[in-house]
Design an enzyme around this catalytic site. Structure first.
Site, PDB file in Angstrom:
ATOM      1  N   LYS A 167       0.738  -1.050   0.092  1.00 29.49           N
ATOM      2  CA  LYS A 167       0.174   0.005   0.079  1.00 29.49           C
ATOM      3  C   LYS A 167       0.933   1.205  -0.009  1.00 29.49           C
ATOM      4  CE  LYS A 167      -3.372  -2.292   2.825  1.00 29.49           C
ATOM      5  NZ  LYS A 167      -4.187  -2.367   4.105  1.00 29.49           N
ATOM      6  N   HIS A 168       0.302   2.249  -0.268  1.00 28.90           N
ATOM      7  CA  HIS A 168       1.162   3.609  -0.444  1.00 28.90           C
ATOM      8  C   HIS A 168       1.514   3.790   1.151  1.00 28.90           C
ATOM      9  CE1 HIS A 168       0.469   4.160  -4.619  1.00 28.90           C
ATOM     10  NE2 HIS A 168      -0.694   4.189  -4.576  1.00 28.90           N
ATOM     11  N   ALA A 169       2.585   4.680   1.035  1.00 29.60           N
ATOM     12  CA  ALA A 169       3.077   4.916   2.501  1.00 29.60           C
ATOM     13  C   ALA A 169       2.268   6.220   3.052  1.00 29.60           C
ATOM     14  CB  ALA A 169       4.407   5.719   2.486  1.00 29.60           C
TER      15      ALA A 169
ATOM     16  N   ALA B  33       4.259  -0.079  -3.346  1.00 36.70           N
ATOM     17  CA  ALA B  33       3.256   0.683  -4.157  1.00 36.70           C
ATOM     18  C   ALA B  33       3.518   2.214  -4.730  1.00 36.70           C
ATOM     19  CB  ALA B  33       2.058   0.755  -3.396  1.00 36.70           C
ATOM     20  N   ASP B  34       4.472   2.705  -4.000  1.00 37.27           N
ATOM     21  CA  ASP B  34       5.141   4.070  -4.464  1.00 37.27           C
ATOM     22  C   ASP B  34       6.190   4.012  -5.659  1.00 37.27           C
ATOM     23  OD1 ASP B  34       3.536   5.215  -2.403  1.00 37.27           O
ATOM     24  OD2 ASP B  34       5.209   4.765  -0.719  1.00 37.27           O
TER      25      ASP B  34
END
EC number: 2.3.1.78
Length: 663
Positions: free
Chosen positions: A296-298, A306-307
């Protein structure tokens, strides 16, 4: 969607004997067909391994608390949670337990649970709470009445683990309070399915590449025939998002004398493979990534898997813009007509993006008051337009003598683009000026934080600083993303869009760095050593810039790495990674031919179709189905891998049928 039609070259080859054509088909299917079969077999084995009874997810067996504890104290655990039982032996002292994640920078503590005082000596009171296991936790126990700290500890809880925290008096001459943490039941290893999936996927890629290499060695003539016949497919592939192409409807214009056809760039499989890697990772994380936090994004500063994918896609789009534009101009297309095509493609990307990010077909009529305007394709469209127009305005023929120059210190690929570099530096100066000098009402100038409970709750409505303020001022809160990743840890309440206006400037910068990679590939073609030296130099230079900007720290640097802001350090860091990936892919795929790019090559050739398709059909079977245990990483991971593999299969089938979606 358009299907590729037979070209004149294909018609001329149509007169070959049936035996030769059969040999070519056999050669094509012997490599790609076996590769596909191996891929499907591996996906089946992976699904069976992950879903096998008694696998890695021992939640049902291990999440149960001890029998002697009252059922009311038991928490219904969800994914990425553990059960914490607090026992209070202190007489006349009520406790308040506070919690915060160690990844929440300068955050306020949040109340976790209140524990009443012990009714009598030797009989502790108790309370239960669920705690996050995604990151390390910081617990602070305060005397509720006096608001005085009793004890404090840091610990990384494990998923579905069962823990007890005993608070008691210790009499060693001086009365002291001790907090002892004990493990009642061990947590599960929720990361094991990821390790299994990675090893199986790596093994599949190695086996497929090895088989294809053996096939090429055993039947070299068929391999040559296959390569020749596939050239027509390459000529018909559209340059979606600037992908290099051999054909264009504008090639009927008269060719200017200043452009030489001898410099026509070849199609590079490493470029398509890199695009496919970014795209497949994007599909996987968008589908959930098994619900693991690192997919997942930070929440704010820092990087997760994800980033990585979106900036890589932007980077390789920039490379393809230069390769494609050079090819088109060398075939005689006028700049005016090419400008119209660039504008039309950008317009379509923006329109498709707005449609995708507003999926209202199941929620009734769409309200224009709530339409989200920014998005991934919207940013790609704007970035593509700016970078493509910039290159078109200052386009120059690739000098022939550059390809034969032997000096490794030549900077012709940079000096020939000094007007573009000047404008890019102006744009970056604009980003820095707006970010650090623009006054934002109620917020400190130059603020880069998440707001919410970050910075000790001083600036709750300042999420994103100038970037958030510009979006809210020009677009309005209702037209922005309503569930930013910062809300997870920092509990932000204002809308913030990670694809906002200000960050688009740095996506343009990143795409232009991709243009630079494309120029290196074309200016020094057939000179592998010079290409690799320049890739290495750019990788190191950008990496050193990132080190200076961040001070090798997640939060303490001048400009932290931040995907939500698309900060300058984020661009330099991800561009450094991108040059390193090309440094590996180019010699392995294009020079030595040790790997064909399978399976990433196929979605890389049909990127728009795969991206739009995976967004539109996300909630449809067979890409999603009801899970037996919705709180199991294992089941989510299996579902997401199967869905991603299906899009690889779809891309492969479309490639075999020569169907590509171009805009």
């Amino acid at each position: 969607m358009t299907g590729a039609r037979a070209s004149a070259a294909e018609q001329r080859r149509a007169g070959r004997s049936g035996q030769a054509r059969a040999a070519e088909r056999a050669a094509g299917m012997s490599g790609a067909g076996r590769a596909l079969a191996a891929l499907l077999l591996a996906a089946s084995v992976l699904s069976a391994a992950l879903l096998a009874p008694g696998g890695s997810s021992g939640r049902d067996a291990q999440a149960a608390p001890p029998r002697d504890l009252d059922k009311k104290r038991h928490a219904e655990l969800k994914m990425d949670q553990a059960l914490l039982l607090i026992h209070n032996e202190l007489l006349w002292t009520n406790l308040t337990v506070y919690w915060k994640s160690e990844c929440c920078y300068h955050c306020l503590f949040q109340v976790l649970v209140n524990v009443p005082q012990s009714p009598k000596a030797g009989k502790p009171s108790a309370a239960a709470a669920s705690v996050s296991t995604q990151h390390g936790s910081i617990l602070q126990l305060n005397d509720t009445l006096e608001e005085k700290e009793v004890c404090r500890l840091e610990y990384r809880f494990g998923e579905f683990g069962n823990y007890s925290l005993l608070v008691k008096n210790i009499h060693n001459g001086v009365s002291e309070i001790a907090c002892d943490l004990a493990v009642n039941e061990d947590p599960v290893d929720s990361n094991l399915p990821v390790s299994i999936a990675f090893l199986i996927g790596l093994a599949v890629i190695i086996v497929i590449s090895f088989l294809r290499l053996l096939l090429s060695l055993d039947d070299f003539n068929n391999w040559i025939s296959k390569a020749i016949s596939s050239r027509e497919t390459d000529r018909l592939i559209n340059s979606e998002l600037g992908s290099p192409s051999r054909t264009d409807p504008l090639d009927g214009d008269v060719q200017p004398a200043t452009w030489r056809l001898s410099a026509l760039p070849p199609r590079l499989r490493s470029v398509d493979t890199f695009r496919g890697i970014a795209l497949i990772l994007m599909v996987f994380v968008n589908y959930g990534g098994g619900k693991y936090w690192y997919f997942k994004h930070a929440s704010w500063n820092g990087l997760t898997v994800a980033d990585l994918v979106f900036p890589w896609f932007v980077f390789i789009m920039g490379s393809s813009i230069f390769l494609s534009m050079t090819s088109i101009l060398q075939r005689g297309c006028s700049k005016f007509r090419l400008l119209g095509k660039i504008a039309w493609r950008s317009f379509l990307l923006i329109c498709i993006g707005i449609i995708i990010v507003n999926p209202n077909y199941c929620l009734g009529p769409l309200s224009w008051d709530k339409v989200r305007i920014p998005g991934v394709l919207q940013r790609l469209g704007v970035t593509y337009f700016v970078v493509a127009v910039l290159e078109l305005l200052f386009a120059k023929p690739v000098p022939e003598h550059c390809a034969s120059e032997r000096s490794c210190l030549s900077l012709r690929d940079i000096t020939s683009s000094w007007p573009q570099w000047l404008l890019i530096l102006v744009l970056e100066g604009l980003w820095l000026g707006l970010t650090f000098l623009l006054p934002v009402p109620g917020c400190p100038t130059g603020y880069l934080g998440p707001g919410g409970i970050g910075d000790f709750g001083k600036y709750p409505n300042c999420t994103g600083g100038a970037a958030g303020y510009i979006d809210r001022l020009l677009l309005g809160d209702d037209h922005l993303y309503q569930h930013p990743s910062s809300a997870v840890l920092y509990h932000t309440e204002v809308a913030y869009d990670p694809e906002g206006i200000l960050g688009t400037i740095n996506s343009i910068v990143m795409a232009f760095l991709g243009v630079q990679a494309g120029k290196i590939l074309l200016y020094y073609k057939a000179r592998t050593k010079d290409i690799l030296i320049r890739f290495t130099a750019w990788c190191c230079i950008l990496g050193l810039i990132s080190v200076a900007l961040t001070k090798v720290s997640e939060n303490e640097g001048f400009i932290p790495v931040n995907k939500n802001l698309w900060s300058l350090s984020y661009v330099t860091t991800l561009s450094s990674f991108a040059f390193f990936i090309l440094l590996v892919l180019y010699p392995v795929v294009d020079v030595k031919g040790l790997w064909t790019g399978t399976p990433f090559f196929y979605p890389g050739m049909n990127s728009i179709l795969v991206y739009v398709g995976h967004e539109v059909f996300e909630n449809y079977f067979p890409f999603q189905w009801k899970l037996k245990d919705n709180q199991s990483h294992k089941e989510h991971l299996t579902q997401n891998i199967v869905a991603t593999a299906l899009w690889v299969l779809i891309a492969y089938i479309l490639y075999r049928k020569k169907i590509f979606w171009k805009i």
